[in-house]
Design a protein around this motif. Structure first.
Motif, PDB file in Angstrom:
ATOM      1  N   ASP A 114       0.873  -1.174   0.000  1.00 21.12           N
ATOM      2  CA  ASP A 114       0.000   0.000   0.000  1.00 21.12           C
ATOM      3  C   ASP A 114       0.910   1.225   0.000  1.00 21.12           C
ATOM      4  OD1 ASP A 114      -2.154   1.762   0.309  1.00 21.12           O
ATOM      5  OD2 ASP A 114      -2.121   1.596   2.488  1.00 21.12           O
ATOM      6  N   ASP A 115       1.419   1.621  -1.178  1.00 21.77           N
ATOM      7  CA  ASP A 115       2.506   2.594  -1.241  1.00 21.77           C
ATOM      8  C   ASP A 115       2.060   4.006  -1.579  1.00 21.77           C
ATOM      9  OD1 ASP A 115       1.836   2.283  -3.860  1.00 21.77           O
ATOM     10  OD2 ASP A 115       3.754   1.468  -4.523  1.00 21.77           O
ATOM     11  N   VAL A 116       0.768   4.280  -1.615  1.00 18.96           N
ATOM     12  CA  VAL A 116       0.294   5.638  -1.878  1.00 18.96           C
ATOM     13  C   VAL A 116       0.478   6.473  -0.618  1.00 18.96           C
ATOM     14  CG1 VAL A 116      -1.675   7.037  -2.582  1.00 18.96           C
ATOM     15  CG2 VAL A 116      -1.331   4.775  -3.579  1.00 18.96           C
ATOM     16  N   GLN A 117       0.779   7.757  -0.789  1.00 20.64           N
ATOM     17  CA  GLN A 117       1.051   8.630   0.348  1.00 20.64           C
ATOM     18  C   GLN A 117      -0.248   9.247   0.886  1.00 20.64           C
ATOM     19  OE1 GLN A 117       4.005  11.501  -0.833  1.00 20.64           O
ATOM     20  NE2 GLN A 117       5.541   9.963  -1.269  1.00 20.64           N
ATOM     21  N   TYR A 118      -0.685   8.780   2.032  1.00 21.86           N
ATOM     22  CA  TYR A 118      -1.855   9.348   2.699  1.00 21.86           C
ATOM     23  C   TYR A 118      -1.856   8.896   4.152  1.00 21.86           C
ATOM     24  CZ  TYR A 118      -4.235   4.764   2.227  1.00 21.86           C
ATOM     25  OH  TYR A 118      -4.580   3.430   2.305  1.00 21.86           O
ATOM     26  N   TYR A 119      -2.736   9.478   4.976  1.00 22.21           N
ATOM     27  CA  TYR A 119      -2.900   9.055   6.364  1.00 22.21           C
ATOM     28  C   TYR A 119      -3.930   7.931   6.399  1.00 22.21           C
ATOM     29  CZ  TYR A 119      -0.230  12.980   8.280  1.00 22.21           C
ATOM     30  OH  TYR A 119       0.772  13.857   8.607  1.00 22.21           O
ATOM     31  N   ILE A 275     -10.394   0.126  -3.415  1.00 20.57           N
ATOM     32  CA  ILE A 275      -9.560  -1.057  -3.220  1.00 20.57           C
ATOM     33  C   ILE A 275     -10.445  -2.302  -3.263  1.00 20.57           C
ATOM     34  CG2 ILE A 275      -7.866  -2.173  -1.718  1.00 20.57           C
ATOM     35  CD1 ILE A 275      -7.580   0.662  -0.367  1.00 20.57           C
ATOM     36  N   PHE A 276     -10.105  -3.236  -4.128  1.00 17.93           N
ATOM     37  CA  PHE A 276     -10.830  -4.500  -4.256  1.00 17.93           C
ATOM     38  C   PHE A 276      -9.874  -5.647  -3.916  1.00 17.93           C
ATOM     39  CE2 PHE A 276     -12.600  -1.425  -7.165  1.00 17.93           C
ATOM     40  CZ  PHE A 276     -13.970  -1.558  -7.030  1.00 17.93           C
ATOM     41  N   ARG A 277     -10.370  -6.630  -3.148  1.00 18.98           N
ATOM     42  CA  ARG A 277      -9.544  -7.784  -2.784  1.00 18.98           C
ATOM     43  C   ARG A 277     -10.383  -9.056  -2.860  1.00 18.98           C
ATOM     44  NH1 ARG A 277      -8.429  -4.191   1.350  1.00 18.98           N
ATOM     45  NH2 ARG A 277      -6.394  -3.187   1.238  1.00 18.98           N
ATOM     46  N   ALA A 278      -9.726 -10.130  -3.238  1.00 20.67           N
ATOM     47  CA  ALA A 278     -10.352 -11.454  -3.247  1.00 20.67           C
ATOM     48  C   ALA A 278      -9.314 -12.466  -2.789  1.00 20.67           C
ATOM     49  CB  ALA A 278     -10.866 -11.807  -4.637  1.00 20.67           C
ATOM     50  N   ALA A 288      -1.831 -29.696   4.528  1.00 25.50           N
ATOM     51  CA  ALA A 288      -1.553 -28.941   3.299  1.00 25.50           C
ATOM     52  C   ALA A 288      -2.692 -27.987   2.989  1.00 25.50           C
ATOM     53  CB  ALA A 288      -1.326 -29.887   2.120  1.00 25.50           C
ATOM     54  N   LYS A 289      -2.340 -26.765   2.637  1.00 26.32           N
ATOM     55  CA  LYS A 289      -3.352 -25.785   2.249  1.00 26.32           C
ATOM     56  C   LYS A 289      -2.735 -24.783   1.275  1.00 26.32           C
ATOM     57  CE  LYS A 289      -2.619 -22.522   6.069  1.00 26.32           C
ATOM     58  NZ  LYS A 289      -3.277 -21.759   7.161  1.00 26.32           N
ATOM     59  N   ALA A 290      -3.601 -24.114   0.521  1.00 27.30           N
ATOM     60  CA  ALA A 290      -3.157 -23.129  -0.464  1.00 27.30           C
ATOM     61  C   ALA A 290      -3.994 -21.863  -0.342  1.00 27.30           C
ATOM     62  CB  ALA A 290      -3.260 -23.694  -1.879  1.00 27.30           C
ATOM     63  N   THR A 291      -3.387 -20.739  -0.686  1.00 25.59           N
ATOM     64  CA  THR A 291      -4.069 -19.449  -0.663  1.00 25.59           C
ATOM     65  C   THR A 291      -3.750 -18.698  -1.949  1.00 25.59           C
ATOM     66  OG1 THR A 291      -3.938 -19.289   1.751  1.00 25.59           O
ATOM     67  CG2 THR A 291      -4.333 -17.259   0.543  1.00 25.59           C
ATOM     68  N   VAL A 292      -4.803 -18.163  -2.580  1.00 27.59           N
ATOM     69  CA  VAL A 292      -4.642 -17.317  -3.757  1.00 27.59           C
ATOM     70  C   VAL A 292      -5.298 -15.973  -3.461  1.00 27.59           C
ATOM     71  CG1 VAL A 292      -5.102 -17.029  -6.219  1.00 27.59           C
ATOM     72  CG2 VAL A 292      -4.670 -19.317  -5.296  1.00 27.59           C
ATOM     73  N   THR A 293      -4.552 -14.883  -3.689  1.00 26.01           N
ATOM     74  CA  THR A 293      -5.059 -13.546  -3.398  1.00 26.01           C
ATOM     75  C   THR A 293      -4.880 -12.650  -4.612  1.00 26.01           C
ATOM     76  OG1 THR A 293      -4.529 -13.730  -1.041  1.00 26.01           O
ATOM     77  CG2 THR A 293      -4.852 -11.522  -1.917  1.00 26.01           C
ATOM     78  N   ALA A 294      -5.934 -11.919  -4.956  1.00 24.28           N
ATOM     79  CA  ALA A 294      -5.863 -10.922  -6.017  1.00 24.28           C
ATOM     80  C   ALA A 294      -6.384  -9.598  -5.465  1.00 24.28           C
ATOM     81  CB  ALA A 294      -6.688 -11.347  -7.229  1.00 24.28           C
ATOM     82  N   SER A 295      -5.717  -8.516  -5.804  1.00 25.88           N
ATOM     83  CA  SER A 295      -6.167  -7.208  -5.337  1.00 25.88           C
ATOM     84  C   SER A 295      -5.923  -6.161  -6.412  1.00 25.88           C
ATOM     85  CB  SER A 295      -5.425  -6.806  -4.049  1.00 25.88           C
ATOM     86  OG  SER A 295      -4.058  -6.567  -4.317  1.00 25.88           O
ATOM     87  N   TYR A 296      -6.785  -5.150  -6.404  1.00 22.49           N
ATOM     88  CA  TYR A 296      -6.658  -4.026  -7.331  1.00 22.49           C
ATOM     89  C   TYR A 296      -7.012  -2.751  -6.575  1.00 22.49           C
ATOM     90  CZ  TYR A 296      -7.902  -0.618 -10.908  1.00 22.49           C
ATOM     91  OH  TYR A 296      -8.001   0.538 -11.649  1.00 22.49           O
ATOM     92  N   SER A 297      -6.188  -1.724  -6.746  1.00 20.25           N
ATOM     93  CA  SER A 297      -6.470  -0.439  -6.110  1.00 20.25           C
ATOM     94  C   SER A 297      -6.259   0.689  -7.104  1.00 20.25           C
ATOM     95  CB  SER A 297      -5.570  -0.227  -4.881  1.00 20.25           C
ATOM     96  OG  SER A 297      -4.208  -0.151  -5.246  1.00 20.25           O
TER      97      SER A 297
END
Length: 561
Positions: A114-119, A275-278, A288-297
């Motif tokens: 999350d590299d945008v400059q804000y508070y 910001i969208f996340r899935a 055993a387990k797996a995680t898939v993450t997609a995000s768009y901002s």
């Protein structure tokens, strides 16, 4: 002067909390001595308890944040050893980890950059995790001295609960937060978090608003498969106050403490984001387990201000400088990892392998202030003649001079960043008391920059291996000693992609650390660490010559919480 102002603010602030004692998502209120103790973090991805992690980590639960009225990143940092916050020019979170250069880019949300400059607001936060020391294994580039990760609240299955909080202080600042979890069906849930905040403080002209909404949905397709979807809207506006100038001794000038150098209409910052996340979690077996993450901002950030850039004590003159800076940034992140517990060569292993792809496009421009009298970006006034600028046209000093922010272009660039990463780590249980951790990450970082003003293009590519090694010894169940070595790198483009540095190698940093963690029966936790960070920086002179510089930071951290 800085410490005086901060103590004045704390003494004057009178928080009034309504409904703060309502237990969230629990039908029965229960208070225990260790109710705010964080046992593990999502940052290590493997679910390994903090006590067994060979790294200095300070973690804060939402209950502790609420009990201690910690409602901003800056306030949390004040209670965290090895980390220091700065004013951030009055419009952004800015943190220095372990004495390293101040950063505005080493922030993450649910493990995503999350590299945008804000508070950043904390109304939708379940937990704050501050990881110290260079360690690129799970977070990639940057994090020269550490990173801050916010863990978001998630919709919880089988729960219907509501919590709310309202506060007001003696300056007139108000805040309203609402948190509602709905159990839609046996295998689905929805959660709504809302924020409405009006900002005020002890400085003249300061005001602002922060509005936030987060929608979260959880769906269980089976006992082994879980889908989480979320959307967050960010809408921040505030007055920018860069503070007062320093004198010949390098300290803030006490006599100027009550003066605001700026225009109530011109000194403004705004940040709007979507910001969208899935996240899809699937458990193949008990091991055993797996995680898939997609995000768009998608963020649109702007800040514009005048500030005191110099002060002549003898002549009682202040020089005002200013600029307008805008950023339109889109981030896409796709990551996946697989965790497998197994036995091999007579030892127990917890192995994680993962891959990530990140695409960032950013359009950034900057205009210098332009004063009508001097024809430059600076203008000098006497204190006696200076009056706070007070209208949106920029007219000041009885109409004798004017300033604008649209005629002196300093920079206008388009940036395209692509990062491909793979990593692997093995946590090896040598015995009931001794664990060994080893891992490595490979990053391919490519950046292309186009200067819209002159049409020039520039670019750079970095490929880096970042290893990590750790050893944890547990003499008791509630105590651990650890040793660790880790590395990270910072591309020549910097955290905000403003210095491509064609052909320059990335800066590299190593961290050697030893620490102690002890959890008392009373609920107190003691953590201590001694560390050494070494950095190798590649720089370029105006003549095109390139050279390496080296720096070293040593320190000790101690926290009883």
């Amino acid at each position: 002067m800085k410490s005086t102002q901060k103590s004045m603010f704390k003494a004057a602030m009178i928080p009034l909390t309504i409904g703060a004692a309502v237990a969230q998502f629990d039908e029965q209120i229960e208070v225990t001595a260790d109710s705010t103790v964080v046992q593990n973090t999502i940052s290590n991805k493997t679910g390994t308890p903090l006590l067994d992690t060979p790294q200095s980590i300070s973690a804060y639960s939402k209950e502790e944040l609420q009990d201690r009225a910690l409602d901003s990143v800056g306030k949390i940092v004040e209670y965290t050893p090895g980390v220091r916050a700065s004013q951030g020019e009055g419009h952004r979170d800015a943190v220095s980890f372990r004495g390293q250069e101040r950063s505005t880019a080493n922030f993450f949300q649910d493990g995503v950059r999350d590299d945008v400059q804000y508070y950043r607001s904390l109304y939708n936060v379940e937990q704050i995790e501050i990881l110290k020391g260079p360690n690129a294994l799970f977070f990639g580039r940057g994090g020269v001295g550490g990173v801050i990760n916010r863990v978001s609240k998630k919709a919880e299955l089988g729960s219907d609960a509501t919590s709310y909080k309202a506060s007001v202080d003696s300056f007139g600042a108000t805040s309203l937060e609402f948190d509602q979890n709905y159990s839609l069906t046996e295998d689905s849930a929805f959660r709504l978090n809302l924020l409405k905040e009006n900002l005020r403080n002890h400085r003249d002209h300061f005001d602002g608003t922060r509005n936030g909404i987060t929608l979260d949905y959880t769906k269980a397709f089976s006992e082994d498969t879980l889908l989480k979807l979320s959307y967050e809207s960010v809408d921040n506006e505030r007055f920018i106050d860069r503070g007062i100038p320093t004198g010949t001794n390098g300290q803030p000038v006490e006599a100027l403490k009550d003066i605001v150098f700026g225009d109530p209409e011109l000194n403004t910052a705004s940040a709007e984001g979507h910001i969208f996340r899935a996240t899809l979690d699937h458990k193949f077996s008990d091991t055993a387990k797996a995680t898939v993450t997609a995000s768009y901002s998608d963020f649109d950030k702007s800040y514009q201000n005048l500030y005191a850039s110099a002060y002549n004590v003898a002549l009682q003159q202040v020089t005002l400088d200013g600029y307008l800076d805008t950023t339109q940034r889109e981030n896409f992140n796709l990551s996946t990892n697989l965790i497998q517990e197994l036995e091999a060569f007579g030892l127990e292993h917890k192995v994680i392998v993962g891959a990530e792809y990140t695409r960032t496009t950013s359009q950034q421009d900057r205009y210098n202030a332009q004063w009508s009298t001097s024809g430059t970006d600076k203008e000098t006034f006497t204190l006696a003649g200076l009056r706070t600028l007070n209208n949106g046209s920029g007219t000041s000093i009885n109409g004798l001079t004017a300033v604008n922010f649209n005629s002196s272009l300093a920079d206008n660039t388009d940036v395209d960043v692509n990062v491909y990463s793979i990593y692997a780590q093995d946590e090896i249980s040598i015995s009931d008391q001794l664990d060994f951790v080893v891992g490595v990450r490979f990053d391919s970082f490519d950046i292309d920059e186009t200067d819209i003003g002159n049409g020039n293009t520039d670019g750079n590519s970095d490929s880096n291996l970042s290893p990590r090694v750790g050893l944890v010894y547990k003499p008791k169940e509630n105590a651990s000693l650890y040793l660790s070595y880790s590395e990270t790198f910072q591309p020549s483009a910097g955290g905000q992609y403003d210095n491509v540095g064609d052909g320059l190698d990335a800066d590299t940093y190593t961290n050697v650390e030893a620490g102690l963690k002890y959890r008392f029966d009373s609920g107190l936790e003691l953590t201590a660490a001694v560390f050494q960070i070494e950095g190798t920086l590649t720089e370029e002179t105006t003549g095109g010559l390139r050279f390496d510089t080296e720096g070293e930071t040593e320190g000790v951290e101690l926290q009883l919480q």
